[in-house]
Design an enzyme around this catalytic site. Structure first.
Site: not given
Ligand code: ARG
Length: 463
Positions: A151, A272, A278, A285
């Protein structure tokens, strides 16, 4: 086409024309045509000189299509018609003999089966490469501890090597699935004709051997209407993409500042455009996000084939785009997985600190009670009480006093404090397949043998 006096309506043509995607079949179609021409030679439809001219012509067509700036004509309906036209330009009317004893229905099925064979083999190779990286990383991190999750809540500590090997075994099963697709695509439909077989007794076994098919189809109706081998490839690719999406997802989570378990190499990350600080895990992803697209290709073709009357229907032309898209997607994802895993850095301290949470040892305490004869369900309840006691006093389990322990169970003595020593939580998992270092060492041996077998099988199939 033979009976027609009118040209096709441009609106229909746009829908009907498959050349914008089936040009990718060209190399397979040319190989197939060469083998078919040899089959025609063997039964005397072509003589030696005609076969030689036809083979040379096909090679010139192959070279022309490889030329930079080569363009098809708008009137070419599909790759099969385009190749025949180009062959005509090379060798004249002799080109018209090539379609003897063949229909585009068995021709296209054969081409697509060849594509599935080639790319199943490629997928096996790429799975093997990713498995190699996982194994390497698992060996390097066999004794690093991390929290295991259920979980997405900390559950029980495990070794990082053990966690990484979970992905190794998923890919090992993917190899079997791609192998199944390869086998199912190794049955040659050519010779099925439009649907009933052809009037020429071409030696199908010889043509199959020439093209690298292991078998020939037993039924011409099945041969011209079967696309199971494409579905088998798409099913294998969907499951494989799903596995990679779970890996990608974990890496996204692990590389966040909140977790800080790992960092991707810059070459697999992006910055970024506005925030200079970043470093984003884009590769992971995308592994996460590409998976539904592959599954959709599988669904698309199942939908196309659903309730389709035998044999061929133009519907089946819709097999190609889902297949080609799935091939591009899964191959790109597997290549990225391999590259991403080779440069990933794990943070030992962060992972260890997160796995040192004593609450993770709750099951160990329950098992201690079980060893003293308490039924597991009851032990589970007792430890639940202890966890509540500790949380209420804002202290770790190991700081509960002997009196507090005895209030919960007469069986809780000093051994309680021993099982709460961190090192014992992992090493107590001595069962085969468990995370303890002994079964993990055995697992690593198994993984090495499995990877060697994948490599050996690839070499056999290439030979
Ligand atoms: N382009 C067609 C396809 O991809 C080739 C087969 C055409 N057969 C036919 N009977 N029209 O399926």
């Amino acid at each position: 086409m033979a009976r027609f006096r009118k040209d096709p309506d441009p609106r229909f043509w746009r829908l009907n024309r498959s050349l914008p995607f089936d040009w990718q079949l060209a190399i397979y179609d040319i190989d197939q045509s060469r083998a078919h021409a040899r089959g025609l030679r063997a039964i005397g439809v072509l003589d030696d000189d005609e076969l030689a001219r036809m083979e040379a012509g096909l090679e010139r067509v192959r070279a022309r299509m490889g030329e930079h700036g080569f363009a098809f004509e708008e009137a070419d309906e599909d790759i099969h018609m385009a190749i025949e036209r180009l062959l005509g330009e090379e060798i004249g009317t002799l080109a018209g003999k090539l379609h003897t004893g063949r229909s585009r229905n068995d021709q296209v099925a054969t081409d697509v089966a060849m594509v599935v064979q080639a790319h199943s083999l490629r997928a096996i190779e790429l799975c093997g490469a990713a498995m190699g990286r996982l194994l390497e990383q698992a060996e390097a991190h066999r004794d690093w501890t991390m929290p295991g999750y259920t979980h997405l809540q900390r559950a029980q500590p495990v070794y990082l090597g053990h966690h990484l090997l979970a992905y190794f075994w998923m890919l090992a099963r993917d190899v079997l699935r791609f192998q199944f697709a390869l086998n199912s695509a190794s049955v040659m439909p050519l010779g099925s004709g439009a649907l009933a077989g052809v009037n020429w007794e071409i030696d199908r076994e010889a043509v199959a051997a020439d093209l690298g098919f292991a078998h020939v189809s037993h039924n011409s109706i099945d041969g011209s209407s079967n696309r199971d081998f494409v579905l088998d490839y798409l099913a294998a690719a969907s499951t494989c993409a799903m596995h990679l999406s779970r890996l990608g997802s974990e890496i996204v989570i692990w590389s966040s500042s909140e977790f800080g378990f790992c960092e991707l190499d810059e070459s697999f990350s992006s910055g970024s455009s506005i925030m200079p600080q970043k470093k984003n895990p884009d590769s992971a992803e995308l592994l996460r996000a590409k998976s539904p697209r592959v599954a959709a290709s599988h669904q698309t073709l199942l939908g196309v084939m659903h309730a389709l009357p035998l044999t061929y229907g133009k519907d089946m032309q819709e097999d190609k785009e889902p297949l080609f898209d799935a091939i591009d997607t899964i191959e790109a994802c597997l290549e990225v997985t391999e590259g991403m895993l080779s440069g990933i850095e794990f943070d030992r301290e962060r992972m260890e600190a997160a796995s040192g949470d004593e609450m993770l040892a709750a099951t160990e305490v329950a098992d201690l009670l079980v060893r003293r004869g308490v039924p597991f369900r009851e032990a589970h309840g007792i430890v639940g009480d202890l966890v509540r006691d500790a949380i209420a006093q804002d202290k770790p389990l190991s700081e509960l006093t002997p009196e507090e322990l005895r209030q919960r169970s007469e069986h809780l003595d000093d051994s309680y404090y021993e099982v709460l020593q961190r090192s014992s939580w992992l090493e107590s998992k001595r069962i085969a397949g468990g995370t303890g270092s002994a079964p993990l060492a055995a697992q690593l041996d198994r993984a090495r043998a499995t990877l060697a077998a994948v490599g050996a099988r690839l070499r056999d199939q290439r030979a």
